[in-house]
Design an enzyme around this catalytic site. Structure first.
Site, PDB file in Angstrom:
ATOM      1  N   GLY A 134      14.776 -74.806 -97.066  1.00 56.44           N
ATOM      2  CA  GLY A 134      15.666 -74.784 -95.912  1.00 56.44           C
ATOM      3  C   GLY A 134      16.501 -73.535 -95.744  1.00 56.44           C
ATOM      4  O   GLY A 134      17.492 -73.550 -95.023  1.00 56.44           O
TER       5      GLY A 134
ATOM      6  N   ASN B  16      15.754 -70.755 -94.101  1.00 55.00           N
ATOM      7  CA  ASN B  16      15.722 -70.346 -92.691  1.00 55.00           C
ATOM      8  C   ASN B  16      16.494 -71.328 -91.824  1.00 55.00           C
ATOM      9  O   ASN B  16      17.208 -70.928 -90.904  1.00 55.00           O
ATOM     10  CB  ASN B  16      14.281 -70.203 -92.181  1.00 55.00           C
ATOM     11  CG  ASN B  16      13.754 -68.798 -92.345  1.00 55.00           C
ATOM     12  OD1 ASN B  16      14.442 -67.832 -92.053  1.00 55.00           O
ATOM     13  ND2 ASN B  16      12.529 -68.681 -92.816  1.00 55.00           N
TER      14      ASN B  16
ATOM     15  N   ILE C 109       1.130 -79.399 -85.436  1.00 57.05           N
ATOM     16  CA  ILE C 109       1.895 -80.138 -84.437  1.00 57.05           C
ATOM     17  C   ILE C 109       0.939 -80.906 -83.521  1.00 57.05           C
ATOM     18  O   ILE C 109       0.006 -80.323 -82.960  1.00 57.05           O
ATOM     19  CB  ILE C 109       2.766 -79.171 -83.609  1.00 57.05           C
ATOM     20  CG1 ILE C 109       3.700 -78.377 -84.526  1.00 57.05           C
ATOM     21  CG2 ILE C 109       3.548 -79.921 -82.537  1.00 57.05           C
ATOM     22  CD1 ILE C 109       4.668 -79.215 -85.339  1.00 57.05           C
TER      23      ILE C 109
ATOM     24  N   ASN D 244       7.567 -71.023 -83.770  1.00 63.71           N
ATOM     25  CA  ASN D 244       7.287 -71.001 -85.205  1.00 63.71           C
ATOM     26  C   ASN D 244       7.471 -69.578 -85.710  1.00 63.71           C
ATOM     27  O   ASN D 244       7.320 -68.614 -84.947  1.00 63.71           O
ATOM     28  CB  ASN D 244       5.846 -71.463 -85.464  1.00 63.71           C
ATOM     29  CG  ASN D 244       5.509 -71.499 -86.940  1.00 63.71           C
ATOM     30  OD1 ASN D 244       6.280 -71.970 -87.753  1.00 63.71           O
ATOM     31  ND2 ASN D 244       4.327 -70.995 -87.280  1.00 63.71           N
TER      32      ASN D 244
ATOM     33  N   HIS E 188       5.957 -67.009 -88.702  1.00 63.90           N
ATOM     34  CA  HIS E 188       4.861 -66.846 -89.660  1.00 63.90           C
ATOM     35  C   HIS E 188       5.114 -65.592 -90.490  1.00 63.90           C
ATOM     36  O   HIS E 188       5.501 -64.556 -89.938  1.00 63.90           O
ATOM     37  CB  HIS E 188       3.523 -66.737 -88.916  1.00 63.90           C
ATOM     38  CG  HIS E 188       2.354 -66.717 -89.839  1.00 63.90           C
ATOM     39  ND1 HIS E 188       1.903 -67.859 -90.459  1.00 63.90           N
ATOM     40  CD2 HIS E 188       1.575 -65.707 -90.277  1.00 63.90           C
ATOM     41  CE1 HIS E 188       0.878 -67.530 -91.239  1.00 63.90           C
ATOM     42  NE2 HIS E 188       0.664 -66.234 -91.141  1.00 63.90           N
TER      43      HIS E 188
ATOM     44  N   ASP F 228      -1.034 -71.065 -85.742  1.00 60.36           N
ATOM     45  CA  ASP F 228      -0.686 -69.647 -85.637  1.00 60.36           C
ATOM     46  C   ASP F 228      -1.390 -68.897 -84.509  1.00 60.36           C
ATOM     47  O   ASP F 228      -1.607 -67.695 -84.597  1.00 60.36           O
ATOM     48  CB  ASP F 228      -0.968 -68.932 -86.975  1.00 60.36           C
ATOM     49  CG  ASP F 228      -0.231 -69.572 -88.127  1.00 60.36           C
ATOM     50  OD1 ASP F 228       0.925 -69.996 -87.927  1.00 60.36           O
ATOM     51  OD2 ASP F 228      -0.795 -69.650 -89.227  1.00 60.36           O
TER      52      ASP F 228
ATOM     53  N   GLU G 223      13.017 -62.276 -91.814  1.00 61.89           N
ATOM     54  CA  GLU G 223      13.229 -63.593 -91.205  1.00 61.89           C
ATOM     55  C   GLU G 223      14.707 -63.833 -90.937  1.00 61.89           C
ATOM     56  O   GLU G 223      15.087 -64.250 -89.836  1.00 61.89           O
ATOM     57  CB  GLU G 223      12.688 -64.689 -92.130  1.00 61.89           C
ATOM     58  CG  GLU G 223      11.181 -64.726 -92.220  1.00 61.89           C
ATOM     59  CD  GLU G 223      10.666 -65.693 -93.269  1.00 61.89           C
ATOM     60  OE1 GLU G 223       9.468 -66.028 -93.199  1.00 61.89           O
ATOM     61  OE2 GLU G 223      11.440 -66.131 -94.157  1.00 61.89           O
TER      62      GLU G 223
END
Length: 190
Positions: free
Chosen positions: A12, A14, A87, A101, A103, A144, A173
């Protein structure tokens, strides 16, 4: 006020970074976090940040509308932050261009089923790539393959280990993901 639901599967970091970012904004908030692993670290992080975090089963996610209905009650936008399941179509239909999302590679390289975390960083190292990065993209029905919103690059030194590469990716990120989410929500307001 736009409400974000975060989907996470792991520690967790991010999710925490995103929650903290939006705690200082007036127009966007993280309303709830959803997790598919009962023992994931994201639960402790959410508890410390006073954000509800709920577990759900694969059955509830893939073969019923329970999770989707709950998300629709609590969110206008979905962020996948280290969430590893594909998903389902009912989510994609319910949140068109409202689900993103992140990646840990420069898509289309090193994407697809099974390409996440250290699997990606090892592949980057094994292929002697001179650079890698992050890709933030919309979610569609394929792993992706959604439209790319943003990419950021970092150099890969020949002496870098997969762990070194992972650290460089985490830095990208943490720097970019919350800001790109915020801009994407603003661009896609109804």
């Amino acid at each position: 006020m736009k409400r974000i639901a975060i989907f996470a599967s792991g520690s967790g970091t991010n999710a925490e970074n995103i929650i903290k970012h939006f705690q200082s904004t007036e127009n966007v908030t993280v309303s709830k976090v959803y997790c598919n692993k009962k023992d994931a670290g994201v639960f402790d992080r959410c508890k410390q940040l006073n954000v509800p975090c709920v577990w759900f089963s694969k059955e509830a996610f893939l073969h019923s509308s329970r999770v989707l209905h709950d998300v629709q009650l609590h969110a206008d936008f979905i962020v996948l932050a280290g969430f590893l399941w594909k998903i389902p179509a009912n989510f994609i239909d319910a949140f068109p261009k409202k689900m993103v999302n992140i990646h840990p590679a420069l898509l289309p390289k090193y994407g697809g089923k099974g390409m996440y975390g250290m699997h990606v960083h090892r592949a980057v190292k094994e292929n002697n790539e001179s650079e890698t990065g992050i890709t933030i993209h919309y979610v569609n029905e394929h792993y992706d393959e959604g439209a790319i919103i943003f990419q950021a690059k970092t150099a890969v030194d020949p002496t870098d280990s997969p762990e070194d590469i992972a650290n460089k990716i985490h830095t990208l990120e943490y720097k970019h993901f919350p800001e790109v989410i915020e801009k994407t929500i603003i661009l896609n307001q109804d």
